[in-house]
Design an enzyme around this catalytic site. Structure first.
Site, PDB file in Angstrom:
ATOM      1  N   CYS A  95       3.192  -5.015 -17.371  1.00 47.20           N
ATOM      2  CA  CYS A  95       2.839  -5.913 -18.471  1.00 47.20           C
ATOM      3  C   CYS A  95       3.646  -7.190 -18.308  1.00 47.20           C
ATOM      4  O   CYS A  95       4.868  -7.150 -18.158  1.00 47.20           O
ATOM      5  CB  CYS A  95       3.149  -5.260 -19.814  1.00 47.20           C
ATOM      6  SG  CYS A  95       3.012  -6.436 -21.186  1.00 47.20           S
ATOM      7  N   SER A  97       2.362  -8.847  11.537  1.00 43.28           N
ATOM      8  CA  SER A  97       2.354  -9.951  10.580  1.00 43.28           C
ATOM      9  C   SER A  97       2.248 -11.278  11.311  1.00 43.28           C
ATOM     10  O   SER A  97       2.889 -11.477  12.341  1.00 43.28           O
ATOM     11  CB  SER A  97       3.624  -9.947   9.728  1.00 43.28           C
ATOM     12  OG  SER A  97       3.639 -11.089   8.886  1.00 43.28           O
ATOM     13  N   HIS A 155       6.668  -7.410  -1.415  1.00 41.12           N
ATOM     14  CA  HIS A 155       5.624  -7.967  -2.291  1.00 41.12           C
ATOM     15  C   HIS A 155       5.176  -6.992  -3.380  1.00 41.12           C
ATOM     16  O   HIS A 155       4.100  -7.157  -3.944  1.00 41.12           O
ATOM     17  CB  HIS A 155       4.421  -8.414  -1.451  1.00 41.12           C
ATOM     18  CG  HIS A 155       4.733  -9.578  -0.552  1.00 41.12           C
ATOM     19  ND1 HIS A 155       3.925  -9.953   0.494  1.00 41.12           N
ATOM     20  CD2 HIS A 155       5.794 -10.441  -0.540  1.00 41.12           C
ATOM     21  CE1 HIS A 155       4.458 -11.015   1.099  1.00 41.12           C
ATOM     22  NE2 HIS A 155       5.590 -11.303   0.498  1.00 41.12           N
ATOM     23  N   ASP A 181       0.792  -1.233   0.000  1.00 35.95           N
ATOM     24  CA  ASP A 181       0.000   0.000   0.000  1.00 35.95           C
ATOM     25  C   ASP A 181       0.825   1.284   0.000  1.00 35.95           C
ATOM     26  O   ASP A 181       0.257   2.369  -0.101  1.00 35.95           O
ATOM     27  CB  ASP A 181      -0.965  -0.004   1.189  1.00 35.95           C
ATOM     28  CG  ASP A 181      -0.250  -0.269   2.524  1.00 35.95           C
ATOM     29  OD1 ASP A 181       0.905   0.200   2.703  1.00 35.95           O
ATOM     30  OD2 ASP A 181      -0.846  -0.942   3.388  1.00 35.95           O
ATOM     31  N   GLY A 202      -2.674 -11.620  16.842  1.00 38.33           N
ATOM     32  CA  GLY A 202      -2.925 -13.059  16.873  1.00 38.33           C
ATOM     33  C   GLY A 202      -1.627 -13.840  16.952  1.00 38.33           C
ATOM     34  O   GLY A 202      -0.542 -13.281  17.133  1.00 38.33           O
TER      35      GLY A 202
END
Ligand SMILES: [Zn+2]
Length: 286
Positions: A125, A217, A117, A102, A244
């Site tokens: 393309c 993460s 990433h 982002d 978590g």
């Protein structure tokens, strides 16, 4: 208190390798993929092979992205991004590697962040590798698909949007303007490998660092987990801030179960920030 221990961890280590994930951006309104157990919260995201091999899946992807991009481009950094940018400005960060696409770390001032990433604001393309801005493609989508312009939907991760029960067969996806090839967001899809040079650069930074800090993460994806594995093998302590469980829980020196902005809030307090190290200890590989 958790954040007291995190502060000590950060003060003790002057060259941090920081790896961030979706939890860092949830407070900017970008949902994450996984629940507290590390399982998918919703339909699993589009896999690389499916996107490449199936035009119908690409139409569905881009139709959802038409809606999702509008919200994603409006997202702004939150205090977690700002706290990490501050830490970087203080010379305490060997590298900031993000699994997020982002660009909110950069928007917060972390100009050297490594986008492990890729970045969702660019499109590539798959044939001639030319890149264009995602915003430019948005204009093409709206011209080709005026009926879709008014749609709204719940925001999903990575500029996606939940648009279900619609017929995507009429959605027009333009090919590459130069070669007619297939356009793909310039991000690493699930099922796709991270470019090796990006991994090498990040790993070299990790080896220069004296500790690793994971922020938001679950490390469920190997592309991020491998850095925790390598840090542990090299005897470097690892702290993680995540609501978590993480795949690396067994490797952690310190686990902080708080939202990222709350856990890192002390970095934004002028009187309680960590001290600046000598300039000589600041180096960059890239
Ligand atoms: Zn092309």
């Amino acid at each position: 208190m958790n954040d007291h221990r995190l502060r000590e961890f950060i003060e003790r280590h002057s060259r941090l390798f920081i790896l961030t994930g979706a939890g860092c951006s949830t407070e900017s309104g970008i949902p994450d993929y996984r629940d507290a157990d590390g399982d998918w919260k919703r339909t699993a995201p589009v896999m690389y092979q499916a996107f490449v091999g199936d035009a119908a899946i690409r139409r569905r992807y881009w139709a959802r992205s038409l809606v999702g991009w509008r919200r994603l481009r409006a997202a702004r950094p939150n205090d977690a991004h700002r706290a990490l940018a501050r830490l970087q400005q203080q010379g305490r960060v060997e590298a900031l590697v993000t699994q997020n696409v982002d660009r909110l770390h950069q928007a917060a001032g972390s100009t050297e962040a490594i986008d492990l990433h890729g970045r969702i604001d660019m499109v590539r393309c798959m044939s001639c590798q030319r890149r264009l801005a995602r915003e430019q493609l948005q204009g093409d989508f709206l011209r080709l698909n005026p009926a879709w312009a008014g749609l709204d939907a719940l925001q999903a991760p990575d500029g996606d949007a939940d648009l279900e029960g619609l017929d995507f067969s009429s959605f027009q996806v333009p090919p590459c303007a130069h070669c007619g090839g297939v356009l793909k967001p310039d991000v690493v899809f699930f099922g796709e490998s991270v470019p090796p040079d990006r991994v090498r650069t990040s790993m070299a930074h990790l080896m220069q660092a004296d500790a690793m800090l994971v922020v938001g993460s679950s490390l469920m994806v190997y592309s991020g987990y491998r850095f925790a594995q390598a840090a542990a093998l090299a005897g470097k302590p690892i702290a993680a801030v995540n609501l978590g469980r993480t795949r690396a829980d067994g490797l952690l020196t310190l686990k902080v179960t708080l939202t990222c902005s709350v856990a890192l809030a002390f970095l934004l307090q002028p009187t309680r920030g960590v001290n600046r190290p000598p300039a000589a200890s600041i180096t960059a590989i890239r």
